[in-house]
Design an enzyme around this catalytic site. Structure first.
Site, PDB file in Angstrom:
ATOM      1  N   GLY A  83       0.806  -1.211   0.000  1.00  0.00           N
ATOM      2  CA  GLY A  83       0.000   0.000   0.000  1.00  0.00           C
ATOM      3  C   GLY A  83       0.839   1.259   0.000  1.00  0.00           C
TER       4      GLY A  83
ATOM      5  N   ARG B   9       8.535   4.635   1.883  1.00  0.00           N
ATOM      6  CA  ARG B   9       9.264   5.126   3.056  1.00  0.00           C
ATOM      7  C   ARG B   9       9.775   6.554   2.877  1.00  0.00           C
ATOM      8  NH1 ARG B   9      10.770  -0.681   3.659  1.00  0.00           N
ATOM      9  NH2 ARG B   9      10.085  -1.257   5.741  1.00  0.00           N
TER      10      ARG B   9
ATOM     11  N   LYS C  60      13.661  -1.641  -7.916  1.00  0.00           N
ATOM     12  CA  LYS C  60      14.097  -0.932  -6.701  1.00  0.00           C
ATOM     13  C   LYS C  60      14.483  -1.936  -5.603  1.00  0.00           C
ATOM     14  CE  LYS C  60      13.755   2.267  -3.295  1.00  0.00           C
ATOM     15  NZ  LYS C  60      13.448   1.402  -2.183  1.00  0.00           N
TER      16      LYS C  60
ATOM     17  N   LEU D 258       0.513   3.704  -2.082  1.00  0.00           N
ATOM     18  CA  LEU D 258       0.919   3.550  -3.483  1.00  0.00           C
ATOM     19  C   LEU D 258       1.525   4.838  -4.043  1.00  0.00           C
ATOM     20  CD1 LEU D 258      -2.183   1.561  -4.811  1.00  0.00           C
ATOM     21  CD2 LEU D 258      -0.031   0.671  -3.881  1.00  0.00           C
ATOM     22  N   HIS D 259       2.504   4.643  -4.931  1.00  0.00           N
ATOM     23  CA  HIS D 259       3.130   5.764  -5.624  1.00  0.00           C
ATOM     24  C   HIS D 259       3.328   5.377  -7.096  1.00  0.00           C
ATOM     25  CE1 HIS D 259       6.749   3.359  -5.291  1.00  0.00           C
ATOM     26  NE2 HIS D 259       6.646   3.370  -3.966  1.00  0.00           N
ATOM     27  N   GLU D 260       3.953   6.270  -7.853  1.00  0.00           N
ATOM     28  CA  GLU D 260       4.101   6.042  -9.300  1.00  0.00           C
ATOM     29  C   GLU D 260       4.844   4.737  -9.616  1.00  0.00           C
ATOM     30  OE1 GLU D 260       3.019   7.462 -12.198  1.00  0.00           O
ATOM     31  OE2 GLU D 260       1.696   8.690 -10.959  1.00  0.00           O
ATOM     32  N   GLY D 261       5.713   4.305  -8.704  1.00  0.00           N
ATOM     33  CA  GLY D 261       6.404   3.030  -8.926  1.00  0.00           C
ATOM     34  C   GLY D 261       5.405   1.886  -8.992  1.00  0.00           C
ATOM     35  N   HIS D 262       4.493   1.845  -8.001  1.00  0.00           N
ATOM     36  CA  HIS D 262       3.449   0.809  -8.041  1.00  0.00           C
ATOM     37  C   HIS D 262       2.579   0.972  -9.291  1.00  0.00           C
ATOM     38  CE1 HIS D 262       4.019   1.288  -3.538  1.00  0.00           C
ATOM     39  NE2 HIS D 262       4.229   0.011  -3.692  1.00  0.00           N
TER      40      HIS D 262
ATOM     41  N   VAL E 105      11.256   3.603 -10.610  1.00  0.00           N
ATOM     42  CA  VAL E 105      10.732   4.929 -10.989  1.00  0.00           C
ATOM     43  C   VAL E 105      11.356   5.950 -10.046  1.00  0.00           C
ATOM     44  CG1 VAL E 105       8.657   6.352 -11.220  1.00  0.00           C
ATOM     45  CG2 VAL E 105       8.594   3.931 -11.868  1.00  0.00           C
TER      46      VAL E 105
END
Ligand code: PAF
Length: 281
Positions: free
Chosen positions: A28, A184, A146, A30-34, A173
């Protein structure tokens, strides 16, 4: 989008999903990587399932389990907006009932780097992933580069246990200033956020020096360390030049090698990595 909290409900929803199913496991926040993983999964598959579960068994004593950022309503809105088909949001009692005693240990790739510093971390990751793969039964699972060592552990798990799925790894990303996106990063204050760019700057330095012909891993490690030490908020945990498959430390940095590092920025432990490109000859 179906949002379910129990294994039984997820199994039921799973029967309705069009094949092939792509799966993106997440904790959870969530960011652009997810989102890059979810977007790719939507392209590759007829339907996409996502899990949101802050897995307690991959956190060691004294780590950030309690303060790990959580915002389920925001995550669900983002997933609905992306077009995910199903979201599995179990709680810890659902995934680890009181009589739970089975663990998955992936020996070799779990032992170095993050595994050496965070004992039990990859046992927790491998166990929860094995459980989630059994519940969701995806054709493809998506991970970010990552967490390079996590990818190696999961690939080993899938091969050794003959899991009938493909592991797809997508590039890290980054923010425009180079910082690798991570849930984090939310812990970082304004000055720490600025200081955190030192990880990607150190990786870029090593890559530039490697492209210019420097192959001595100890020299490259030292140059990275010197750059990081110019940042007063940074404390190096490790810098590694390792074989990209075995994670054995290298004396000569030949491609493909994995350069990875863990650095404290204040109290916050950040990781990043880069795979050296194939030599252009
Ligand atoms: O990378 C993560 O977010 C977690 O380690 C994972 C794969 C969801 C397992 O809890």
């Amino acid at each position: 989008m179906d949002t379910v909290r129990t294994i039984a409900a997820m199994r039921l929803v799973r029967t309705q999903l069009a094949e092939p199913v792509g799966f993106v496991p997440t904790m959870g926040s969530l960011h652009e990587g997810h989102l890059s993983l979810i977007r790719r999964a939507l392209v590759d598959n007829a339907s996409v399932a996502v899990s949101i579960f802050v897995n307690p068994t991959q956190f060691g004593p004294g780590e950030d389990l309690m303060r790990y950022p959580r915002d389920i309503p925001r995550d669900l809105a983002m997933l609905a907006n992306e077009g995910a088909d199903a979201v599995f949001v179990p709680d810890a009692a659902e995934m680890y009932p009181t009589n739970f005693t089975t663990w998955v240990t992936v020996e070799k790739p779990s032992e170095r780097l993050e595994g050496a510093v965070r004992p039990g971390h990859f046992r927790g990751v491998a166990t929860i992933c094995a459980k989630l793969f059994n519940i969701i039964r995806p054709a493809r699972v998506y991970f970010g580069q990552k967490d390079a060592q996590q990818v190696l552990v999961i690939k080993r798990l899938a091969t050794d246990l003959n899991l009938d799925l493909d592991i797809v790894t997508l590039p890290t990303v980054r923010a425009p200033d180079g910082l690798a996106l991570s849930s984090r990063n939310a812990y970082l204050g304004v000055e720490e956020r600025q200081a955190a760019t030192v990880l990607s700057r150190a990786l870029r330095l090593a890559e530039t020096r490697w492209l210019a012909g420097e192959r001595r891993a100890d020299v490259l490690r030292r140059e990275m360390a010197e750059l990081i030490q110019t940042e007063p908020m940074a404390q190096i945990d490790y810098i590694s030049f390792a074989d990209g498959e075995t994670l054995t430390e290298l004396e000569t940095a030949s491609a493909p090698a994995l350069i990875s590092l863990a650095v404290y920025i204040g109290q916050n432990r950040l990781i990043d990595n880069l795979v050296l490109p194939q030599a252009p000859y």
